[in-house]
Design a protein around this motif. Sequence first.
Motif, PDB file in Angstrom:
ATOM      1  N   GLU A 100       0.829  -1.199   0.000  1.00  0.00           N
ATOM      2  CA  GLU A 100       0.000   0.000   0.000  1.00  0.00           C
ATOM      3  C   GLU A 100       0.864   1.251   0.000  1.00  0.00           C
ATOM      4  O   GLU A 100       1.973   1.267   0.549  1.00  0.00           O
ATOM      5  CB  GLU A 100      -0.913   0.024   1.240  1.00  0.00           C
ATOM      6  N   GLY A 101       0.349   2.288  -0.595  1.00  0.00           N
ATOM      7  CA  GLY A 101       1.025   3.562  -0.586  1.00  0.00           C
ATOM      8  C   GLY A 101       0.892   4.233   0.766  1.00  0.00           C
ATOM      9  O   GLY A 101      -0.189   4.236   1.347  1.00  0.00           O
ATOM     10  N   VAL A 102       1.973   4.778   1.266  1.00  0.00           N
ATOM     11  CA  VAL A 102       1.990   5.408   2.586  1.00  0.00           C
ATOM     12  C   VAL A 102       2.058   6.920   2.464  1.00  0.00           C
ATOM     13  O   VAL A 102       1.282   7.638   3.084  1.00  0.00           O
ATOM     14  CB  VAL A 102       3.183   4.889   3.415  1.00  0.00           C
ATOM     15  N   ALA A 103       3.007   7.403   1.688  1.00  0.00           N
ATOM     16  CA  ALA A 103       3.200   8.840   1.544  1.00  0.00           C
ATOM     17  C   ALA A 103       3.913   9.112   0.233  1.00  0.00           C
ATOM     18  O   ALA A 103       4.674   8.271  -0.255  1.00  0.00           O
ATOM     19  CB  ALA A 103       4.014   9.393   2.704  1.00  0.00           C
ATOM     20  N   GLY A 104       3.663  10.284  -0.324  1.00  0.00           N
ATOM     21  CA  GLY A 104       4.304  10.639  -1.574  1.00  0.00           C
ATOM     22  C   GLY A 104       4.564  12.129  -1.646  1.00  0.00           C
ATOM     23  O   GLY A 104       3.925  12.920  -0.949  1.00  0.00           O
ATOM     24  N   ILE A 105       5.523  12.506  -2.490  1.00  0.00           N
ATOM     25  CA  ILE A 105       5.856  13.911  -2.683  1.00  0.00           C
ATOM     26  C   ILE A 105       6.179  14.117  -4.153  1.00  0.00           C
ATOM     27  O   ILE A 105       6.937  13.341  -4.752  1.00  0.00           O
ATOM     28  CB  ILE A 105       7.025  14.328  -1.760  1.00  0.00           C
ATOM     29  N   ASP A 106       5.573  15.168  -4.740  1.00  0.00           N
ATOM     30  CA  ASP A 106       5.852  15.398  -6.151  1.00  0.00           C
ATOM     31  C   ASP A 106       6.998  16.396  -6.317  1.00  0.00           C
ATOM     32  O   ASP A 106       7.559  16.881  -5.326  1.00  0.00           O
ATOM     33  CB  ASP A 106       4.594  15.834  -6.896  1.00  0.00           C
ATOM     34  N   GLY A 107       7.368  16.676  -7.546  1.00  0.00           N
ATOM     35  CA  GLY A 107       8.507  17.532  -7.812  1.00  0.00           C
ATOM     36  C   GLY A 107       8.342  18.966  -7.352  1.00  0.00           C
ATOM     37  O   GLY A 107       9.326  19.693  -7.225  1.00  0.00           O
ATOM     38  N   THR A 108       7.087  19.378  -7.078  1.00  0.00           N
ATOM     39  CA  THR A 108       6.837  20.730  -6.580  1.00  0.00           C
ATOM     40  C   THR A 108       6.840  20.775  -5.061  1.00  0.00           C
ATOM     41  O   THR A 108       6.757  21.844  -4.479  1.00  0.00           O
ATOM     42  CB  THR A 108       5.475  21.247  -7.077  1.00  0.00           C
ATOM     43  N   GLY A 109       6.935  19.597  -4.410  1.00  0.00           N
ATOM     44  CA  GLY A 109       6.919  19.536  -2.957  1.00  0.00           C
ATOM     45  C   GLY A 109       5.574  19.214  -2.348  1.00  0.00           C
ATOM     46  O   GLY A 109       5.443  19.159  -1.121  1.00  0.00           O
ATOM     47  N   TYR A 110       4.563  19.010  -3.191  1.00  0.00           N
ATOM     48  CA  TYR A 110       3.229  18.682  -2.675  1.00  0.00           C
ATOM     49  C   TYR A 110       3.251  17.267  -2.118  1.00  0.00           C
ATOM     50  O   TYR A 110       3.701  16.346  -2.773  1.00  0.00           O
ATOM     51  CB  TYR A 110       2.203  18.805  -3.782  1.00  0.00           C
ATOM     52  N   VAL A 111       2.711  17.099  -0.888  1.00  0.00           N
ATOM     53  CA  VAL A 111       2.771  15.804  -0.221  1.00  0.00           C
ATOM     54  C   VAL A 111       1.375  15.207  -0.042  1.00  0.00           C
ATOM     55  O   VAL A 111       0.383  15.917   0.050  1.00  0.00           O
ATOM     56  CB  VAL A 111       3.482  15.893   1.144  1.00  0.00           C
ATOM     57  N   THR A 112       1.357  13.886   0.018  1.00  0.00           N
ATOM     58  CA  THR A 112       0.127  13.122   0.211  1.00  0.00           C
ATOM     59  C   THR A 112       0.401  12.011   1.196  1.00  0.00           C
ATOM     60  O   THR A 112       1.489  11.421   1.171  1.00  0.00           O
ATOM     61  CB  THR A 112      -0.340  12.515  -1.125  1.00  0.00           C
ATOM     62  N   TYR A 113      -0.585  11.721   2.054  1.00  0.00           N
ATOM     63  CA  TYR A 113      -0.459  10.644   3.029  1.00  0.00           C
ATOM     64  C   TYR A 113      -1.704   9.765   2.994  1.00  0.00           C
ATOM     65  O   TYR A 113      -2.812  10.254   2.781  1.00  0.00           O
ATOM     66  CB  TYR A 113      -0.314  11.193   4.450  1.00  0.00           C
TER      67      TYR A 113
END
Length: 126
Positions: free
Chosen positions: A46-59
């Motif tokens: 499962e996906g836990v956390a992510g960050i895109d190239g602009t710095g936007y994060v998701t949890y």
Amino acid sequence: QVHLVESGGGSVQAGGSLRLSCAASGYTYSDYYMGWFRQAPGKEREGVAGIDGTGYVTYTDSVKGRFTISQDNAKNTLYLQMNSLKPEDTAMYYCAAKASRARWYGMPSERQFDHWGQGTRVTVSS
């Protein structure tokens, strides 16, 4: 070729903290979406956390308020600070990279990632 190496896993008691690191090479941070996944025994990854190239994060909901994803672009290193760990956080943790310059408001699915590390194990005892 992007190469990812995770470290920082270990065994802790519930309530403890760990910081995972993912050393990356062969990429430019702004060209990639970086994510942390985990796979517990007998369960799907499962996906836990992510960050895109602009710095936007998701949890994912289960780690919000406890985990923090960040990256040090100068060191080409992705981090996952994990606080208030629970036994249900026990899993193998993987970092992954997806070639993308887009802003992502949600984490890409597992199959969309292009590169994966070998994983680092986290065990949380009660």
